[in-house]
Design a protein around this motif. Structure first.
Motif, PDB file in Angstrom:
ATOM      1  N   LEU A 154       0.868  -1.152   0.148  1.00 26.60           N
ATOM      2  CA  LEU A 154       0.035  -0.081  -0.205  1.00 26.60           C
ATOM      3  C   LEU A 154       0.956   1.374   0.027  1.00 26.60           C
ATOM      4  O   LEU A 154       1.882   1.054   0.734  1.00 26.60           O
ATOM      5  CB  LEU A 154      -0.941  -0.036   1.434  1.00 26.60           C
ATOM      6  CG  LEU A 154      -1.931  -0.761   1.311  1.00 26.60           C
ATOM      7  CD1 LEU A 154      -2.865  -0.994   2.790  1.00 26.60           C
ATOM      8  CD2 LEU A 154      -3.056  -0.687   0.159  1.00 26.60           C
ATOM      9  N   PRO A 155       0.370   2.333  -0.697  1.00 25.30           N
ATOM     10  CA  PRO A 155       1.522   3.551  -0.810  1.00 25.30           C
ATOM     11  C   PRO A 155       1.687   3.887   0.417  1.00 25.30           C
ATOM     12  O   PRO A 155       0.764   4.070   1.492  1.00 25.30           O
ATOM     13  CB  PRO A 155       0.655   4.591  -1.712  1.00 25.30           C
ATOM     14  CG  PRO A 155      -0.379   3.647  -2.329  1.00 25.30           C
ATOM     15  CD  PRO A 155      -0.805   2.261  -1.508  1.00 25.30           C
ATOM     16  N   TRP A 174       5.889 -12.011  18.620  1.00 28.42           N
ATOM     17  CA  TRP A 174       5.043 -10.906  18.355  1.00 28.42           C
ATOM     18  C   TRP A 174       6.191 -10.010  17.595  1.00 28.42           C
ATOM     19  O   TRP A 174       7.243  -9.968  17.960  1.00 28.42           O
ATOM     20  CB  TRP A 174       5.164 -10.139  19.964  1.00 28.42           C
ATOM     21  CG  TRP A 174       4.123 -10.931  20.738  1.00 28.42           C
ATOM     22  CD1 TRP A 174       3.517 -12.062  20.722  1.00 28.42           C
ATOM     23  CD2 TRP A 174       3.753 -10.296  22.171  1.00 28.42           C
ATOM     24  NE1 TRP A 174       2.872 -12.198  21.943  1.00 28.42           N
ATOM     25  CE2 TRP A 174       3.022 -11.262  22.706  1.00 28.42           C
ATOM     26  CE3 TRP A 174       4.218  -9.176  22.688  1.00 28.42           C
ATOM     27  CZ2 TRP A 174       2.189 -11.016  23.991  1.00 28.42           C
ATOM     28  CZ3 TRP A 174       3.638  -8.869  24.121  1.00 28.42           C
ATOM     29  CH2 TRP A 174       2.700  -9.701  24.772  1.00 28.42           C
ATOM     30  N   ASP A 175       5.229  -9.618  16.527  1.00 32.08           N
ATOM     31  CA  ASP A 175       5.828  -8.585  15.640  1.00 32.08           C
ATOM     32  C   ASP A 175       4.957  -7.427  15.858  1.00 32.08           C
ATOM     33  O   ASP A 175       3.784  -7.161  15.444  1.00 32.08           O
ATOM     34  CB  ASP A 175       5.942  -8.920  14.136  1.00 32.08           C
ATOM     35  CG  ASP A 175       6.535  -8.116  13.190  1.00 32.08           C
ATOM     36  OD1 ASP A 175       7.215  -7.091  13.630  1.00 32.08           O
ATOM     37  OD2 ASP A 175       5.911  -8.039  11.880  1.00 32.08           O
ATOM     38  N   ILE A 176       5.551  -6.292  16.464  1.00 34.48           N
ATOM     39  CA  ILE A 176       4.991  -5.069  16.596  1.00 34.48           C
ATOM     40  C   ILE A 176       5.259  -3.925  15.729  1.00 34.48           C
ATOM     41  O   ILE A 176       6.366  -3.554  15.584  1.00 34.48           O
ATOM     42  CB  ILE A 176       5.534  -4.742  18.186  1.00 34.48           C
ATOM     43  CG1 ILE A 176       4.901  -5.768  19.322  1.00 34.48           C
ATOM     44  CG2 ILE A 176       4.649  -3.200  18.530  1.00 34.48           C
ATOM     45  CD1 ILE A 176       5.565  -5.565  20.748  1.00 34.48           C
ATOM     46  N   GLY A 177       4.243  -3.503  15.232  1.00 32.00           N
ATOM     47  CA  GLY A 177       4.345  -2.375  13.952  1.00 32.00           C
ATOM     48  C   GLY A 177       4.668  -3.112  12.745  1.00 32.00           C
ATOM     49  O   GLY A 177       5.692  -2.995  11.985  1.00 32.00           O
ATOM     50  N   ALA A 178       3.799  -4.157  12.532  1.00 33.17           N
ATOM     51  CA  ALA A 178       4.138  -5.175  11.349  1.00 33.17           C
ATOM     52  C   ALA A 178       3.990  -4.793  10.191  1.00 33.17           C
ATOM     53  O   ALA A 178       4.387  -5.336   9.016  1.00 33.17           O
ATOM     54  CB  ALA A 178       3.149  -6.450  11.505  1.00 33.17           C
ATOM     55  N   GLY A 179       3.425  -3.575   9.792  1.00 32.27           N
ATOM     56  CA  GLY A 179       3.444  -2.715   8.315  1.00 32.27           C
ATOM     57  C   GLY A 179       2.805  -3.628   7.424  1.00 32.27           C
ATOM     58  O   GLY A 179       1.745  -4.239   7.591  1.00 32.27           O
ATOM     59  N   THR A 180       3.773  -4.026   6.442  1.00 36.99           N
ATOM     60  CA  THR A 180       3.304  -4.840   5.240  1.00 36.99           C
ATOM     61  C   THR A 180       3.056  -6.251   5.647  1.00 36.99           C
ATOM     62  O   THR A 180       2.240  -6.841   4.912  1.00 36.99           O
ATOM     63  CB  THR A 180       4.392  -4.641   4.180  1.00 36.99           C
ATOM     64  OG1 THR A 180       4.589  -3.261   3.769  1.00 36.99           O
ATOM     65  CG2 THR A 180       3.808  -5.201   2.983  1.00 36.99           C
ATOM     66  N   ASP A 210      -6.671  -0.892   7.646  1.00 35.09           N
ATOM     67  CA  ASP A 210      -6.184  -1.037   6.300  1.00 35.09           C
ATOM     68  C   ASP A 210      -5.048  -1.770   6.121  1.00 35.09           C
ATOM     69  O   ASP A 210      -4.717  -2.942   5.326  1.00 35.09           O
ATOM     70  CB  ASP A 210      -6.250  -0.043   5.421  1.00 35.09           C
ATOM     71  CG  ASP A 210      -7.633   0.742   5.220  1.00 35.09           C
ATOM     72  OD1 ASP A 210      -8.582   0.155   5.363  1.00 35.09           O
ATOM     73  OD2 ASP A 210      -7.681   1.924   4.731  1.00 35.09           O
ATOM     74  N   VAL A 211      -4.070  -1.563   6.980  1.00 28.30           N
ATOM     75  CA  VAL A 211      -2.826  -2.159   7.224  1.00 28.30           C
ATOM     76  C   VAL A 211      -2.985  -3.621   7.576  1.00 28.30           C
ATOM     77  O   VAL A 211      -2.450  -4.432   7.148  1.00 28.30           O
ATOM     78  CB  VAL A 211      -1.521  -1.342   7.620  1.00 28.30           C
ATOM     79  CG1 VAL A 211      -0.275  -1.969   7.863  1.00 28.30           C
ATOM     80  CG2 VAL A 211      -1.490   0.063   6.943  1.00 28.30           C
ATOM     81  N   ALA A 212      -3.745  -3.783   8.580  1.00 26.56           N
ATOM     82  CA  ALA A 212      -4.107  -5.087   9.213  1.00 26.56           C
ATOM     83  C   ALA A 212      -4.509  -6.076   8.072  1.00 26.56           C
ATOM     84  O   ALA A 212      -4.120  -7.234   7.886  1.00 26.56           O
ATOM     85  CB  ALA A 212      -4.835  -4.986  10.201  1.00 26.56           C
ATOM     86  N   ALA A 213      -5.420  -5.358   7.413  1.00 24.52           N
ATOM     87  CA  ALA A 213      -6.091  -6.189   6.178  1.00 24.52           C
ATOM     88  C   ALA A 213      -5.034  -6.436   5.227  1.00 24.52           C
ATOM     89  O   ALA A 213      -5.049  -7.773   4.658  1.00 24.52           O
ATOM     90  CB  ALA A 213      -7.268  -5.483   5.665  1.00 24.52           C
ATOM     91  N   LEU A 214      -4.008  -5.639   4.839  1.00 27.76           N
ATOM     92  CA  LEU A 214      -2.785  -6.024   3.897  1.00 27.76           C
ATOM     93  C   LEU A 214      -1.999  -7.080   4.659  1.00 27.76           C
ATOM     94  O   LEU A 214      -1.715  -8.004   3.755  1.00 27.76           O
ATOM     95  CB  LEU A 214      -2.123  -4.741   3.994  1.00 27.76           C
ATOM     96  CG  LEU A 214      -0.721  -4.835   3.008  1.00 27.76           C
ATOM     97  CD1 LEU A 214      -1.197  -5.079   1.446  1.00 27.76           C
ATOM     98  CD2 LEU A 214       0.090  -3.665   3.065  1.00 27.76           C
ATOM     99  N   ILE A 215      -1.764  -7.056   5.836  1.00 32.53           N
ATOM    100  CA  ILE A 215      -0.956  -8.131   6.537  1.00 32.53           C
ATOM    101  C   ILE A 215      -1.652  -9.443   6.060  1.00 32.53           C
ATOM    102  O   ILE A 215      -1.187 -10.465   5.835  1.00 32.53           O
ATOM    103  CB  ILE A 215      -0.875  -8.093   7.908  1.00 32.53           C
ATOM    104  CG1 ILE A 215      -0.006  -6.917   8.207  1.00 32.53           C
ATOM    105  CG2 ILE A 215       0.070  -9.254   8.559  1.00 32.53           C
ATOM    106  CD1 ILE A 215       0.090  -6.411   9.623  1.00 32.53           C
ATOM    107  N   ARG A 216      -3.072  -9.743   6.382  1.00 38.07           N
ATOM    108  CA  ARG A 216      -3.819 -10.880   6.219  1.00 38.07           C
ATOM    109  C   ARG A 216      -3.858 -11.270   4.833  1.00 38.07           C
ATOM    110  O   ARG A 216      -3.493 -12.394   4.710  1.00 38.07           O
ATOM    111  CB  ARG A 216      -5.277 -10.641   6.830  1.00 38.07           C
ATOM    112  CG  ARG A 216      -5.517 -10.413   8.066  1.00 38.07           C
ATOM    113  CD  ARG A 216      -7.067 -10.434   8.603  1.00 38.07           C
ATOM    114  NE  ARG A 216      -6.987  -9.982   9.991  1.00 38.07           N
ATOM    115  CZ  ARG A 216      -7.282  -8.682  10.312  1.00 38.07           C
ATOM    116  NH1 ARG A 216      -7.339  -7.691   9.534  1.00 38.07           N
ATOM    117  NH2 ARG A 216      -7.308  -8.528  11.747  1.00 38.07           N
TER     118      ARG A 216
END
Length: 197
Positions: free
Chosen positions: A18-19, A45-51, A75-81
């Motif tokens: 995501l941009p 645990w990955d804290i601040g998982a970003g992409t 939106d970023v959590a959905a990107l991780i999924r």
């Protein structure tokens, strides 16, 4: 899409992006994962998982483990999924919330913690320390001197042992017009240490 190898190092462009959302570059990711010292059943645990690059890679490396990816943006959590689905990684749980507040209720006590960016870093470290198992490891990244200082100070206050600090200096071959040249990847400090008791 499935990563067909037992080694980490998925190319950056294999991940959906995501941009404006940070992605840990492949070479930096390799250093971070090495510092985590994973086992097949590690709880991470990955804290601040970003992409989601670290959750995907550690999920593949720890098939009997559990990876908790913490991300505050929906939106970023959905990107991780989506990236986990893309690589058929089923042992990652994405938690939407802001650290350190959301860390108190996370499932599964961690053996390994990765902190990417994140503020207030010292508060996050204190909460992580309460949950980290003995012989657990923390790996944190800093892209600025201010963050480097805050993490170093936090590590000292918590009395982490076997501390290592590495600064990445990576250049990639890129094509520009008819020429090939080396372009620098932004340097990142990677700090790691252990909880011995």
């Amino acid at each position: 899409m499935r990563w067909p190898y037992v080694t980490p190092g998925i190319p950056d462009d294999w991940f959906e992006r995501l941009p404006g959302i940070p992605l840990s570059k492949r070479e930096v990711r390799l250093l971070m994962i090495s510092a985590l010292r994973l086992q097949p059943d590690s709880v991470v645990w990955d804290i601040g998982a970003g992409t989601g690059t670290i959750p995907v890679e550690t999920g593949l490396l720890c098939p009997q483990g559990k990876i908790i990816a913490v991300e505050r943006d929906e939106d970023v959590a959905a990107l991780i999924r989506r990236n986990c689905d893309r690589f058929e990684v089923s042992n990652v749980e994405v938690i939407e919330g802001s650290a350190p507040e959301c860390l108190q209720d996370l499932p599964h006590r961690p053996q390994r913690v990765c902190i990417e960016g994140g503020r207030p870093i010292k508060d996050i470290l204190k909460v992580v320390w309460q949950h980290l198992t003995p012989q657990g490891r923390i790996v944190a990244t800093a892209s600025s001197l201010e963050n480097l200082y805050a993490i170093s100070e936090g590590f000292a206050e918590l009395q982490l042992r076997n501390i290592e600090v590495v600064q990445s200096s990576i250049n990639r071959l890129e094509k520009r017009g008819i020429y090939q040249t080396f372009a620098a990847v932004n340097p990142i400090f990677i700090l790691s240490g252990e909880k011995l008791d």
